[in-house]
Design an enzyme around this catalytic site. Structure first.
Site, PDB file in Angstrom:
ATOM      1  N   LYS A 158       0.817  -1.225   0.000  1.00 57.66           N
ATOM      2  CA  LYS A 158       0.000   0.000   0.000  1.00 57.66           C
ATOM      3  C   LYS A 158       0.846   1.268   0.000  1.00 57.66           C
ATOM      4  CE  LYS A 158      -2.280  -0.491   3.866  1.00 57.66           C
ATOM      5  NZ  LYS A 158      -1.976  -1.868   4.295  1.00 57.66           N
ATOM      6  N   ARG A 180      -9.914   2.148   8.191  1.00 62.82           N
ATOM      7  CA  ARG A 180      -9.642   0.728   8.416  1.00 62.82           C
ATOM      8  C   ARG A 180     -10.735   0.074   9.243  1.00 62.82           C
ATOM      9  NH1 ARG A 180      -3.441   1.408   8.327  1.00 62.82           N
ATOM     10  NH2 ARG A 180      -2.626  -0.678   8.056  1.00 62.82           N
ATOM     11  N   ARG A 235      11.485  -8.155   5.223  1.00 61.72           N
ATOM     12  CA  ARG A 235      11.631  -6.710   5.419  1.00 61.72           C
ATOM     13  C   ARG A 235      12.114  -6.407   6.838  1.00 61.72           C
ATOM     14  NH1 ARG A 235       6.469  -2.848   4.491  1.00 61.72           N
ATOM     15  NH2 ARG A 235       5.956  -3.349   6.635  1.00 61.72           N
ATOM     16  N   ARG A 268      13.936  -4.476  11.971  1.00 58.87           N
ATOM     17  CA  ARG A 268      12.742  -4.307  12.816  1.00 58.87           C
ATOM     18  C   ARG A 268      12.484  -5.596  13.576  1.00 58.87           C
ATOM     19  NH1 ARG A 268       8.748  -0.947   8.818  1.00 58.87           N
ATOM     20  NH2 ARG A 268       7.167  -2.028  10.014  1.00 58.87           N
ATOM     21  N   ARG A 306      -1.585  -8.815  12.882  1.00 57.75           N
ATOM     22  CA  ARG A 306      -1.994  -7.694  12.011  1.00 57.75           C
ATOM     23  C   ARG A 306      -2.905  -8.189  10.896  1.00 57.75           C
ATOM     24  NH1 ARG A 306       2.861  -5.006   9.795  1.00 57.75           N
ATOM     25  NH2 ARG A 306       4.290  -5.362  11.482  1.00 57.75           N
TER      26      ARG A 306
HETATM   27  P1  AMP Z   1       0.547   0.809   8.282  1.00 60.04           P
HETATM   28  O1  AMP Z   1       1.916   1.316   8.028  1.00 60.04           O
HETATM   29  O2  AMP Z   1      -0.491   1.480   7.439  1.00 60.04           O
HETATM   30  O3  AMP Z   1       0.436  -0.686   8.224  1.00 60.04           O
HETATM   31  O4  AMP Z   1       0.200   1.197   9.791  1.00 60.04           O
HETATM   32  C1  AMP Z   1       1.027   0.794  10.858  1.00 60.04           C
HETATM   33  C2  AMP Z   1       0.223   0.716  12.157  1.00 60.04           C
HETATM   34  O5  AMP Z   1      -0.337   1.995  12.474  1.00 60.04           O
HETATM   35  C3  AMP Z   1      -0.990  -0.215  12.100  1.00 60.04           C
HETATM   36  O6  AMP Z   1      -0.629  -1.558  12.337  1.00 60.04           O
HETATM   37  C4  AMP Z   1      -1.847   0.366  13.209  1.00 60.04           C
HETATM   38  O7  AMP Z   1      -1.372   0.012  14.492  1.00 60.04           O
HETATM   39  C5  AMP Z   1      -1.623   1.858  13.033  1.00 60.04           C
HETATM   40  N1  AMP Z   1      -2.615   2.430  12.090  1.00 60.04           N
HETATM   41  C6  AMP Z   1      -2.379   2.938  10.850  1.00 60.04           C
HETATM   42  N2  AMP Z   1      -3.515   3.353  10.271  1.00 60.04           N
HETATM   43  C7  AMP Z   1      -4.507   3.102  11.163  1.00 60.04           C
HETATM   44  C8  AMP Z   1      -5.912   3.285  11.155  1.00 60.04           C
HETATM   45  N3  AMP Z   1      -6.555   3.809  10.087  1.00 60.04           N
HETATM   46  N4  AMP Z   1      -6.611   2.909  12.256  1.00 60.04           N
HETATM   47  C9  AMP Z   1      -5.997   2.400  13.331  1.00 60.04           C
HETATM   48  N5  AMP Z   1      -4.685   2.169  13.402  1.00 60.04           N
HETATM   49  C10 AMP Z   1      -3.932   2.518  12.330  1.00 60.04           C
END
Ligand code: AMP
Length: 186
Positions: free
Chosen positions: A8, A83, A122, A128, A139
Site C-alpha cells: 500500500k 480501516r 523486510r 525491525r 496484524r
Molecule cells: P501501516 O503502516 O499502514 O500498516 O500502519 C502501521 C500501524 O499503524 C498499524 O498496524 C496500526 O497500528 C496503526 N494504524 C495505521 N492506520 C490506522 C488506522 N486507520 N486505524 C488504526 N490504526 C492505524
C-alpha cells in the site's frame, strides 16, 4: 486498502505523485510521532507494537486535522485509512464537511502466506526485530476482522477498484493506473 505487506505505502506514493496530491499515510504519521516521542506517539506505540489498531478517536482526530491542511485542498490519497467501519462513518462526515467525495477506493489483493514471508524479510533487512511472525499474523487477523468488511461497503457504493497486488512494484503500479482509468466515470 490491502492486507499488511501488500505494498500500500509504496503504491500510494507513486499514485499520489502522478496526480500531484499528497499521500496521507496514517501509519507514517503514527511512526513519525513514535520516533519524535510526541504525546500522540506515546499513545499509539503500544497498539502498533502489538499489531492492533490505534483507537478510532485518536486516528480520526489525526486524519481530520491532516485533511484540513492547505495542501490537501485540491485532492489527496488516503493510505491506510479508513480501516474500521466507524472510521468510514467518520470519514464520510469529514468529506461532507469539505464538500468533497471519494473518486475511488483501491484494494490490493495478495496471498497472506506470501505476505508473511515478505514482511519477515523486510523486518530482517530494516532491523525491525519487533516485527515478529506473531505480530505479523495478528496484524493480518485484525485486517481480516476489522478492515476486510469495508471492501463490501465501498463495492456497494461502486467505488471499489480491485487490483492484483502480487508481482513487481512497477507491474502493480501499471495495473492500478489501468484500473483507475477504466473505472473513471465519463
Ligand atoms: P501501516 O503502516 O499502514 O500498516 O500502519 C502501521 C500501524 O499503524 C498499524 O498496524 C496500526 O497500528 C496503526 N494504524 C495505521 N492506520 C490506522 C488506522 N486507520 N486505524 C488504526 N490504526 C492505524
Amino acid at each position: 486498502m490491502g492486507p499488511p505487506g501488500a505494498g500500500k505505502g509504496t503504491q500510494a506514493k507513486v499514485v499520489a505523485e502522478h496526480f500531484a496530491i499528497p499521500a496521507i499515510s496514517t501509519g507514517d504519521i503514527f511512526r513519525a510521532n513514535v520516533a519524535g516521542r510526541t504525546e500522540l506517539g506515546v499513545k499509539a506505540q503500544e497498539y502498533m507494537d502489538a499489531g492492533e489498531y490505534v483507537p478510532d478517536e485518536i486516528t480520526n482526530a489525526m486524519v481530520r486535522d491532516r485533511i484540513g491542511q492547505p495542501d490537501a485542498g485540491s485532492g489527496f490519497l488516503l493510505d491506510g485509512y479508513p480501516r474500521t467501519l466507524a472510521q468510514v462513518d467518520e470519514l464520510d462526515g469529514m468529506l461532507a464537511g469539505h464538500d468533497v467525495r471519494l473518486d475511488a477506493v483501491v484494494s490490493l489483493a495478495a496471498d497472506q502466506d506470501e505476505l508473511v514471508a515478505r514482511l519477515l524479510q523486510r523486518a530482517q533487512i530494516e532491523g525491525r526485530a519487533d516485527d515478529t511472525e506473531d505480530v505479523i499474523r495478528r496484524r493480518q487477523e485484525v485486517y481480516d476482522e476489522q478492515t476486510a468488511p469495508l471492501l463490501e461497503v465501498y463495492s456497494d457504493r461502486g467505488l471499489l477498484v480491485e487490483v492484483d497486488g502480487m508481482g513487481e512494484v512497477d507491474a502493480v503500479t501499471q495495473r492500478i493506473f489501468a484500473e483507475l482509468e477504466q473505472s473513471r466515470t465519463p
